[in-house]
Motif scaffolding. Sequence first.
Motif, PDB file in Angstrom:
ATOM      1  N   ARG A   1       0.588  -0.963  -0.053  1.00  0.00           N
ATOM      2  CA  ARG A   1      -0.061   0.426  -0.208  1.00  0.00           C
ATOM      3  C   ARG A   1       0.189   1.265   0.163  1.00  0.00           C
ATOM      4  O   ARG A   1       1.032   2.523  -0.500  1.00  0.00           O
ATOM      5  CB  ARG A   1      -0.958   0.383   1.214  1.00  0.00           C
ATOM      6  CG  ARG A   1      -2.271  -0.663   0.914  1.00  0.00           C
ATOM      7  CD  ARG A   1      -2.695  -1.325   2.409  1.00  0.00           C
ATOM      8  NE  ARG A   1      -3.551  -0.001   2.686  1.00  0.00           N
ATOM      9  CZ  ARG A   1      -4.047   0.105   4.628  1.00  0.00           C
ATOM     10  NH1 ARG A   1      -3.718  -0.721   4.926  1.00  0.00           N
ATOM     11  NH2 ARG A   1      -4.733   1.604   4.121  1.00  0.00           N
TER      12      ARG A   1
ATOM     13  N   ARG B   1       1.301   4.624  -2.579  1.00  0.00           N
ATOM     14  CA  ARG B   1       0.879   5.556  -2.055  1.00  0.00           C
ATOM     15  C   ARG B   1       2.227   6.547  -2.732  1.00  0.00           C
ATOM     16  O   ARG B   1       1.770   7.868  -3.012  1.00  0.00           O
ATOM     17  CB  ARG B   1       0.791   5.573  -0.362  1.00  0.00           C
ATOM     18  CG  ARG B   1      -0.646   5.840  -0.496  1.00  0.00           C
ATOM     19  CD  ARG B   1      -0.642   6.573   0.964  1.00  0.00           C
ATOM     20  NE  ARG B   1      -1.835   5.143   1.376  1.00  0.00           N
ATOM     21  CZ  ARG B   1      -2.243   4.922   2.938  1.00  0.00           C
ATOM     22  NH1 ARG B   1      -1.489   5.266   3.625  1.00  0.00           N
ATOM     23  NH2 ARG B   1      -3.195   4.278   3.202  1.00  0.00           N
TER      24      ARG B   1
ATOM     25  N   THR C   1      -2.391   9.295   5.968  1.00  0.00           N
ATOM     26  CA  THR C   1      -2.692  10.293   5.096  1.00  0.00           C
ATOM     27  C   THR C   1      -5.013  10.214   5.201  1.00  0.00           C
ATOM     28  O   THR C   1      -5.423  10.529   4.962  1.00  0.00           O
ATOM     29  CB  THR C   1      -2.480   9.779   3.480  1.00  0.00           C
ATOM     30  OG1 THR C   1      -2.496   8.176   3.972  1.00  0.00           O
ATOM     31  CG2 THR C   1      -1.424  10.181   3.037  1.00  0.00           C
TER      32      THR C   1
END
Lengths: 364, 445
Positions: free
Chosen positions: B33, B37, B106
């Motif tokens: 992930r 990102r 985030t």
Amino acid sequence: MAVSENGDRRAQGEGQARKSGLLQGPTAQRRALVKRPPAEGRVVAITGAYSYIGAELARRLEADPRVSRVLAVDVRKPAFPASKTRFHKIDLTMPTADSDLSALWKREGVDTVVHAAFLSSPTHNSAWAHELESIGTMHVLNAAGEAAVGKLVLFSTTLVYGAGPSNPNFLDERHELRGHPRARFVKDKVEAERQAERFARENPETVVTVLRVAATLGPTINNFATRFFMRPACPVMMGYDPLMQFVHESDVVDAFQLAVEGDHPGAFNIVGDGVLPYTTVLALLGRIPVPMPSFLAYSVSQALWMTQIFDSPPNFLDFLRFMCIADGAKAAREMGFCARHDIKQTLEDFLGVAPPLSAAERGL
Amino acid sequence: MAKSILGDDPFSTGKSKEGEKKAAERPAPVGKRERERERERERERERERERAQAQAQAQARPAKKKVAKAPTPTKKPEPVTAEPVAPPPPAAEVEAPRAVGEAEATEPAPADDYGPSIDVPPGHGSHLTDELRQGEQSGLGAARVGGLGPQRLGPSFPPPPPAPRRKMPLEFLWRRWREIAMRDRSEVVDEFGRDPHVAARMDPVLEFLYKRWFRVDVEGMGHIPAEGRALLVSNHSGTLPYDGAMIMYAVHRDHAEHRAVRPLVEDFVFHFPYLGTLMNRIGGVRACQENAERLLAQDQLVAVFPEGIKGVGKLFSQRYQLQRFGRGGFVKLALACDAPIIPTAVVGAEEIHPMLSKVTWLAKSVGIPYVPITPTFPLLGPLGLVPLPAKWFIAFGEPMYFNADYGPEAAGDRILVNKLAEQVRQRIQEMVDGLRARRGSVLLG
């Protein structure tokens, strides 16, 4: 005392009358005198004002414009700057404590009594502890009845449920108060609660709130739990790792404040959010677990207690084997109490290395 | 894992700046992930650069504005007067949390919550992350979100500011010890004591037992609902409660939704040293009405073994003969909580510890109900505790929903409750007999 005891004896033969509660307690005349706590100009009496909860509550009531006077009752004078608070030295173990208290409360027109004069840790002097906790509560209740106090807030602990193998994970307020076998410290508190329950039945006009507080930790409070977890090493019963629950000291005072401000009759568990296994608590606190087989632990603990090296009686080891977790849902639902600190924040704050709560979290 | 617990947490007293510096120096995160990102951010930055260039060009040649605008990916034409050097706000927003090095930063944390879990190692399995997060929120968060906002919590005068921080003696040693002690556990357990880290650590063991040792065959997984409460009622056997663990693992592994089953564990196992604690950490709950009601009220799957100790301690000669189903507490529970009962049959567990006899006089003194005598147990010592590798079959039957015919008040009708309990018992016995008839060999299936 005489009133209720006579009443009790009479009621034994008359179950019906007992149920109606008419034979016991104050007369209708005195009941009519019971003061509802007014919105302004309240007079609050705190017994055990030297204790953390008593002193902290008095300090917060000082800042409350709706409270006109605070009567601090204890044998030692709490040390904080006070403008509205007056200290009165009354020893609850004295036989005349009830008349002293009622005279004082009548004179001052007390509408709310907070009874927090309980021991925070077990003592070897169990006779004195019994005088203070059980008999002292009797004096306070008698005086409250005599002075027609409108509200009574009583301190209690979740220890009254007792740690046992048959406890459900969450004990609610309806659960039986089993106390703890052979633990005077818990038994006196159960006795105090039973008396308060009877008082509430006999005096329906008075709002009786019992706050059952979980093990309290915090940066300033000093009690059995804080001393236990302050030690660099803590005993662990081999093979057992029960879940534990704590509440932050300032949350406890919040709860007392809520109970003083609103009317919440009944018993409430005052607990922090979240549970953690005992060994995880020790790991988070950075303490060294000392595993002990149970058959050995009880005798070692007995020896340490007898020689007064440790301040925990042996049967308290049951709290390291079995769960005693209370369900705080009722306090959240009815009192609107919601702990500001969860278990992790409480432990961090207890260590004194946590960052302070943000303004939003403190409800500013 | 320990690092993320302790590295950037509130315990770092007054060293936050150093911590941030360290975080900034940390190597690029390895999680999938994270990498995605990262790439996305890279793309964004590139776009910014292009835009800035285009604008600069536009300013330099205002006459050819339209031509210069064409390659920029932005939909709305920027005003010409805009400063080309000023970074647009969205980029700054993306950049800011990056510096802290937090994996989850985030995602906006709920306003009432106390921020993202510091427990989540970057790039760790997502279901564990979700569970931890859920655990964190379910405690205090749930109460706060659910209407009892902090504003309703109203002692009118807030507590005084907390006391100043203390300095620990030998803090570095203490810190190191804490790191070691917290290594294999998580800081958040759910309210019944399930520890996601311990459970995750046990997964390989359960997988080995499930796939290699017992070679479990499962049928009827479709009968388990994808959501909502249900009561799995199963036969019980095997001297040690492997069947509960296997049912739990089977649903967790093979169900489409990977649902968690909370087995209710009888007292003697729950308070058995070590075993009880382990059962609790991986999801077991002490069997009692209050706990079961609470779990069902939370719409969880609950597995019960109404035979209890009579079932798990059957002699080999009585194998696959279902014992009395307690006092029908599970039927009362299903009626009161409006939960369907899913009859479950386990075949194979009877043979893992074939109990020839049991000794009770010795056992009572050490707090267990009996000491089993199996062909291997006292004879081979601890080696005798290894279960025999029998082939297992688990079948989930058609749900039985009593509340279609009776209301919750029927839980008080003892005759009816007993009748329904017997009905369920019959059903499971039939399922067990069916599976046995199909089974060829005990070891090979």
